[in-house]
Design a protein around this motif. Structure first.
Motif, mmCIF file in Angstrom:
data_model
loop_
_atom_site.group_PDB
_atom_site.id
_atom_site.type_symbol
_atom_site.label_atom_id
_atom_site.label_comp_id
_atom_site.label_asym_id
_atom_site.label_seq_id
_atom_site.Cartn_x
_atom_site.Cartn_y
_atom_site.Cartn_z
ATOM 1 N N CYS A 1 0.728 -1.410 -0.398
ATOM 2 C CA CYS A 1 -0.200 0.076 -0.301
ATOM 3 C C CYS A 1 0.374 1.165 -0.001
ATOM 4 C CB CYS A 1 -0.790 -0.019 1.610
ATOM 5 S SG CYS A 1 -1.905 -1.049 1.571
ATOM 6 N N ALA A 2 0.737 1.976 -0.722
ATOM 7 C CA ALA A 2 1.147 3.218 -1.108
ATOM 8 C C ALA A 2 -0.134 4.393 -0.183
ATOM 9 C CB ALA A 2 1.677 4.153 -2.195
ATOM 10 N N TYR A 3 0.782 5.604 0.840
ATOM 11 C CA TYR A 3 0.019 6.683 1.653
ATOM 12 C C TYR A 3 0.626 7.332 0.738
ATOM 13 C CZ TYR A 3 -1.583 2.616 4.255
ATOM 14 O OH TYR A 3 -2.001 1.008 4.940
ATOM 15 N N LEU A 4 -0.400 8.797 0.475
ATOM 16 C CA LEU A 4 -0.060 10.144 0.518
ATOM 17 C C LEU A 4 0.272 10.914 1.718
ATOM 18 C CD1 LEU A 4 -3.604 11.010 -1.497
ATOM 19 C CD2 LEU A 4 -1.203 10.530 -2.507
ATOM 20 N N ASN A 5 0.238 10.329 2.578
ATOM 21 C CA ASN A 5 1.205 10.715 4.057
ATOM 22 C C ASN A 5 2.293 10.449 4.499
ATOM 23 O OD1 ASN A 5 -0.702 12.707 4.191
ATOM 24 N ND2 ASN A 5 -2.392 11.076 4.739
ATOM 25 N N GLU A 6 2.804 10.925 5.262
ATOM 26 C CA GLU A 6 3.812 10.006 6.152
ATOM 27 C C GLU A 6 3.312 8.872 6.997
ATOM 28 O OE1 GLU A 6 7.009 12.695 7.360
ATOM 29 O OE2 GLU A 6 7.749 12.850 5.420
ATOM 30 N N ASN A 7 4.185 7.847 7.921
ATOM 31 C CA ASN A 7 3.676 7.743 8.303
ATOM 32 C C ASN A 7 2.335 6.523 8.040
ATOM 33 O OD1 ASN A 7 5.457 7.980 10.566
ATOM 34 N ND2 ASN A 7 4.652 10.401 10.909
ATOM 35 N N TRP A 8 2.227 5.991 7.237
ATOM 36 C CA TRP A 8 1.292 5.329 6.720
ATOM 37 C C TRP A 8 -0.036 5.700 7.085
ATOM 38 C CZ3 TRP A 8 4.514 1.670 10.081
ATOM 39 C CH2 TRP A 8 5.558 1.411 9.062
ATOM 40 N N SER A 9 -0.486 7.275 7.023
ATOM 41 C CA SER A 9 -1.314 7.882 7.282
ATOM 42 C C SER A 9 -2.433 8.125 6.631
ATOM 43 C CB SER A 9 -2.081 8.973 8.466
ATOM 44 O OG SER A 9 -0.978 9.867 7.702
ATOM 45 N N GLY A 10 -3.843 8.475 6.639
ATOM 46 C CA GLY A 10 -4.962 8.564 5.716
ATOM 47 C C GLY A 10 -5.253 6.973 5.204
ATOM 48 N N LYS A 11 -6.040 7.677 4.183
ATOM 49 C CA LYS A 11 -6.550 6.584 2.633
ATOM 50 C C LYS A 11 -4.968 5.133 2.162
ATOM 51 C CE LYS A 11 -8.553 5.052 -1.240
ATOM 52 N NZ LYS A 11 -9.343 5.950 -3.400
ATOM 53 N N ALA A 12 -5.249 4.157 1.994
ATOM 54 C CA ALA A 12 -4.245 3.190 1.544
ATOM 55 C C ALA A 12 -4.851 2.592 0.195
ATOM 56 C CB ALA A 12 -4.193 1.934 2.259
ATOM 57 N N TYR A 13 -3.578 2.693 -0.426
ATOM 58 C CA TYR A 13 -3.833 2.846 -2.157
ATOM 59 C C TYR A 13 -3.653 1.407 -2.303
ATOM 60 C CZ TYR A 13 -5.596 7.688 -2.447
ATOM 61 O OH TYR A 13 -6.081 8.834 -2.498
ATOM 62 N N PRO A 14 -4.051 -0.086 -1.691
ATOM 63 C CA PRO A 14 -2.943 -1.162 -2.398
ATOM 64 C C PRO A 14 -3.553 -1.420 -3.679
ATOM 65 C CG PRO A 14 -5.479 -1.479 -1.818
ATOM 66 C CD PRO A 14 -5.452 0.541 -1.877
ATOM 67 N N VAL A 15 -1.959 -2.391 -3.725
ATOM 68 C CA VAL A 15 -2.084 -3.054 -5.650
ATOM 69 C C VAL A 15 -1.483 -4.873 -4.734
ATOM 70 C CG1 VAL A 15 -1.403 -1.040 -6.759
ATOM 71 C CG2 VAL A 15 0.225 -2.913 -5.808
ATOM 72 N N TYR A 16 -1.900 -5.367 -5.598
ATOM 73 C CA TYR A 16 -1.480 -7.193 -4.509
ATOM 74 C C TYR A 16 -1.076 -7.787 -6.033
ATOM 75 C CZ TYR A 16 -5.838 -6.132 -1.699
ATOM 76 O OH TYR A 16 -6.442 -5.656 -1.129
ATOM 77 N N GLN A 17 -0.387 -7.114 -7.245
ATOM 78 C CA GLN A 17 0.474 -8.294 -8.089
ATOM 79 C C GLN A 17 1.240 -7.111 -8.687
ATOM 80 O OE1 GLN A 17 -3.484 -8.519 -10.843
ATOM 81 N NE2 GLN A 17 -3.630 -6.460 -11.193
ATOM 82 N N ASP A 18 2.026 -7.676 -9.555
ATOM 83 C CA ASP A 18 2.969 -6.668 -10.577
ATOM 84 C C ASP A 18 2.440 -6.017 -11.246
ATOM 85 O OD1 ASP A 18 4.939 -8.297 -8.842
ATOM 86 O OD2 ASP A 18 4.952 -9.532 -11.213
ATOM 87 N N ASN A 19 3.153 -4.470 -11.171
ATOM 88 C CA ASN A 19 2.293 -3.468 -12.084
ATOM 89 C C ASN A 19 3.783 -2.606 -12.885
ATOM 90 O OD1 ASN A 19 -1.223 -3.251 -11.130
ATOM 91 N ND2 ASN A 19 0.806 -3.620 -9.725
ATOM 92 N N ASP A 20 3.069 -2.760 -13.888
ATOM 93 C CA ASP A 20 3.953 -1.928 -14.951
ATOM 94 C C ASP A 20 3.782 -0.443 -14.520
ATOM 95 O OD1 ASP A 20 5.273 -4.244 -15.781
ATOM 96 O OD2 ASP A 20 4.302 -4.645 -17.634
ATOM 97 N N ASP A 21 2.516 0.003 -14.416
ATOM 98 C CA ASP A 21 2.393 1.282 -14.180
ATOM 99 C C ASP A 21 1.289 1.660 -13.250
ATOM 100 O OD1 ASP A 21 2.010 4.287 -15.118
ATOM 101 O OD2 ASP A 21 1.312 3.902 -17.629
ATOM 102 N N LEU A 22 1.879 2.535 -12.655
ATOM 103 C CA LEU A 22 1.182 2.611 -11.343
ATOM 104 C C LEU A 22 0.858 4.218 -11.238
ATOM 105 C CD1 LEU A 22 3.194 0.933 -7.912
ATOM 106 C CD2 LEU A 22 1.051 0.520 -9.303
ATOM 107 N N THR A 23 1.003 5.112 -12.126
ATOM 108 C CA THR A 23 0.742 6.755 -12.602
ATOM 109 C C THR A 23 -0.592 6.464 -12.234
ATOM 110 O OG1 THR A 23 0.909 6.486 -14.834
ATOM 111 C CG2 THR A 23 3.352 6.807 -13.359
ATOM 112 N N MET A 24 -1.551 5.811 -13.012
ATOM 113 C CA MET A 24 -3.349 5.985 -13.183
ATOM 114 C C MET A 24 -3.505 6.363 -11.734
ATOM 115 S SD MET A 24 -3.970 2.061 -14.217
ATOM 116 C CE MET A 24 -3.033 1.621 -14.740
#
Length: 120
Positions: A36-59
């Motif tokens: 998961c990526a977070y828009l804030n430090e310390n894993w705060s706010g909404k999680a943006y999860p991915v579960y597989q290999d991704n060639d392009d996460l810019t979307m």
């Protein structure tokens, strides 16, 4: 030369240098099996999860503007890349750990692809 850059990048994210230390406590909002990526430090706010290999996460804005990342994978480690198609700087992230801050790294606001590895 490329190998040296990757090694320097990896050392930076493993706690040597400018990034926050890796954490061992789970980021509560990151679902099991995801990184998961977070828009804030310390894993705060909404999680943006991915579960597989991704060639392009810019979307996904959470990855394009990431400030912290947590690997809640069930059996795999994951490489996070600063460019699409697994290019640019590569940072390894063991499962069950995360970076509370990626500020100053090549993936700060540029976590553009990922690839799972070392699955058990």
């Amino acid at each position: 030369m490329k190998r040296t850059a990757v090694l320097i990048s990896a050392l930076a994210l493993t706690g040597v240098g400018f990034l926050g230390s890796t954490g061992t406590a789970s980021a509560d909002t990151c679902p099991s099996g995801a990184v998961c990526a977070y828009l804030n430090e310390n894993w705060s706010g909404k999680a943006y999860p991915v579960y597989q290999d991704n060639d392009d996460l810019t979307m996904y804005s959470g990855w394009r503007w990431a400030e912290s990342i947590y690997n809640n994978g069930k059996s795999c480690n994951v490489h996070i890349y600063s460019e699409k198609n697994h290019g640019g700087a590569r940072y390894p992230l063991n499962r069950g750990t995360g970076w509370k801050s990626i500020k100053g790294s090549a993936v700060y606001h540029h976590a553009f692809s990922n690839k799972w590895y070392g699955c058990k």
